[in-house]
Design a protein around this motif. Structure first.
Motif, PDB file in Angstrom:
ATOM      1  N   ASP A  90      41.337  43.381 -15.322  1.00 46.56           N
ATOM      2  CA  ASP A  90      41.427  44.523 -15.136  1.00 46.56           C
ATOM      3  C   ASP A  90      40.053  44.283 -14.379  1.00 46.56           C
ATOM      4  OD1 ASP A  90      39.284  46.974 -14.719  1.00 46.56           O
ATOM      5  OD2 ASP A  90      41.072  47.766 -16.689  1.00 46.56           O
ATOM      6  N   PRO A  91      40.299  44.893 -12.786  1.00 45.91           N
ATOM      7  CA  PRO A  91      39.259  44.537 -11.781  1.00 45.91           C
ATOM      8  C   PRO A  91      37.943  45.019 -11.691  1.00 45.91           C
ATOM      9  CG  PRO A  91      40.557  46.007 -10.885  1.00 45.91           C
ATOM     10  CD  PRO A  91      41.040  45.295 -12.424  1.00 45.91           C
ATOM     11  N   LEU A  92      37.508  45.665 -13.352  1.00 46.20           N
ATOM     12  CA  LEU A  92      36.403  46.260 -13.843  1.00 46.20           C
ATOM     13  C   LEU A  92      35.354  45.180 -14.801  1.00 46.20           C
ATOM     14  CD1 LEU A  92      37.378  49.983 -14.487  1.00 46.20           C
ATOM     15  CD2 LEU A  92      35.754  49.205 -12.126  1.00 46.20           C
ATOM     16  N   ILE A 135      46.710  44.587 -12.635  1.00 46.87           N
ATOM     17  CA  ILE A 135      46.141  43.584 -12.843  1.00 46.87           C
ATOM     18  C   ILE A 135      45.340  42.718 -11.736  1.00 46.87           C
ATOM     19  CG2 ILE A 135      46.399  41.296 -14.139  1.00 46.87           C
ATOM     20  CD1 ILE A 135      45.745  43.415 -16.134  1.00 46.87           C
ATOM     21  N   VAL A 136      44.608  42.002 -11.749  1.00 46.75           N
ATOM     22  CA  VAL A 136      43.965  41.350 -10.289  1.00 46.75           C
ATOM     23  C   VAL A 136      43.546  39.766 -10.777  1.00 46.75           C
ATOM     24  CG1 VAL A 136      43.357  43.471  -9.137  1.00 46.75           C
ATOM     25  CG2 VAL A 136      40.979  42.251  -9.831  1.00 46.75           C
ATOM     26  N   LEU A 137      43.930  38.813  -9.486  1.00 44.20           N
ATOM     27  CA  LEU A 137      42.113  37.801  -9.827  1.00 44.20           C
ATOM     28  C   LEU A 137      41.041  38.350 -10.411  1.00 44.20           C
ATOM     29  CD1 LEU A 137      42.412  35.457 -10.183  1.00 44.20           C
ATOM     30  CD2 LEU A 137      41.725  34.622  -7.874  1.00 44.20           C
ATOM     31  N   SER A 138      40.197  37.536 -11.429  1.00 43.69           N
ATOM     32  CA  SER A 138      38.975  37.859 -11.444  1.00 43.69           C
ATOM     33  C   SER A 138      37.822  36.743 -11.146  1.00 43.69           C
ATOM     34  CB  SER A 138      38.107  38.569 -12.491  1.00 43.69           C
ATOM     35  OG  SER A 138      39.157  40.312 -12.615  1.00 43.69           O
ATOM     36  N   HIS A 139      36.793  36.711 -10.422  1.00 43.75           N
ATOM     37  CA  HIS A 139      35.794  35.855 -10.929  1.00 43.75           C
ATOM     38  C   HIS A 139      35.848  35.457 -12.181  1.00 43.75           C
ATOM     39  CE1 HIS A 139      32.255  32.919 -10.459  1.00 43.75           C
ATOM     40  NE2 HIS A 139      32.320  33.291  -8.678  1.00 43.75           N
TER      41      HIS A 139
END
Length: 338
Positions: free
Chosen positions: A237-239, A205-209
């Motif tokens: 999800d980064p994808l 899990i990441v910060l997604s724009h």
């Protein structure tokens, strides 16, 4: 913005900058922005560390209702602060005013950057951004820097947290909206079921724009000058961002250039991998491209509803609703061989 609001902004900048005086020499509304307003400001500052002429952008809410899932200005300002410190190329955020009495809406000020963000220009003019291959790779690197921001982040504690897989979280939100909406969309219901059946498990899990696309970054002939419009950012999800950037609906007619209409996937993926150290699986990205068309279709319905309900009389919002059938067709096209 009337004279009273203009003088109030001058007083705010003077105080925030620790200056003797601040005088707006130029102020005009910039084109675009169905959800927020952006005002160009040239401000002469006397005294303090910002003494001189500041080239700024004032960002505030549209006078009428925005998209329900977009962040407020204080939240967007916090996001800009976090990613700026993480090394992402964004306009430097300077000051925020949450007092509605100043101009009737919260706003924040950031340094102005040069270049253009117009998608129809960027996909045609290969001089911009240093050329298609250079720009695509640079954008991959920028996205990886955004994804370097991981939870927990005290400054971003307003971002909703959830325990399920990001794909299932989005599906549930879209299904709730469509179930409550007055007009049925059978093709979108089909797409939601397909997305549900193929949803990837929860992973990193990441910060997604969550709106990383051509049209939301600025470039000049030297290269990228800044990533814009953070009002939809969240944990995911980064994808999701990679699929959104590569989705057919955001190529501005340059369907042969699968990375945002400006370059190849290979260049974009190479930049992302070089910066993040993570391999990009094309098959997994395809799932998130289907999700991208679903996300945009739901947002387009919401935008059109602002016009159709009488809340805001806007040709732009009305026309946005007309792209929904095209998005539905793309969802069916991508899933028909399941």
């Amino acid at each position: 913005m009337d004279q009273i609001a203009r003088e109030a902004v001058e007083a705010f900048i003077g105080c925030a900058a620790g200056a003797k005086r601040a005088r707006i020499e130029q102020m005009r509304l910039l084109a675009g922005g169905a959800v927020q307003e952006n005002w160009l400001l040239d401000v002469a500052v006397e005294g303090g560390e910002h003494d001189g002429v500041l080239a700024l952008v004032l960002r505030c809410d549209s006078p009428t209702a925005g998209v329900a899932i977009s962040h407020g200005r204080a939240q967007e300002f916090a996001l800009l602060k976090v990613v700026f410190e993480a090394g992402v190329t964004v306009p430097e955020p300077l000051w925020i005013c949450e007092e509605r009495e100043v101009i009737g809406r919260p706003f924040f000020l950031m340094r102005r950057i040069g270049g253009t963000a117009a998608g129809h220009v960027l996909v045609k003019d290969e001089r911009l951004g240093g050329g298609p291959a250079v720009l695509a790779e640079r954008l991959g690197r920028e996205l990886a820097r955004i994804h370097s921001v991981r939870p927990p982040q005290p400054m971003l504690d307003f971002l909703p947290w959830y325990e399920e897989a990001p794909a299932l979280h989005l599906i549930a939100a879209h299904r709730a909206f469509l179930d409550a909406h007055h007009t049925p969309h059978a093709a979108l219901e089909w797409g939601l079921r397909w997305l549900e059946r193929h949803a990837p498990a929860r992973g990193e899990i990441v910060l997604s724009h969550r709106d990383f696309r051509t049209g939301n970054y600025m470039v000049d002939e030297q290269g990228l000058t800044g990533i814009l419009d953070w009002e939809f950012a969240g944990w995911s999800d980064p994808l999701e961002d990679i699929g959104w950037f590569c989705a057919r609906c955001w190529r501005f007619g340059r369907f042969d250039r699968e990375a945002g209409g400006i370059g190849t996937r290979e260049d974009f993926y190479r930049g992302y991998t070089a910066e993040s150290g993570r391999h990009v699986d094309p098959g997994s990205v395809r799932y998130w491209e289907v999700m991208a068309h679903m996300n945009w279709a739901v947002i387009a319905i919401q935008q059109a509803e602002r016009h159709n309900s009488g809340v805001e009389n806007s040709l732009l919002l009305a026309l946005t609703g007309h792209i929904v059938p095209e998005l539905e067709w793309e969802i069916l096209n991508m899933t028909e061989n399941d």
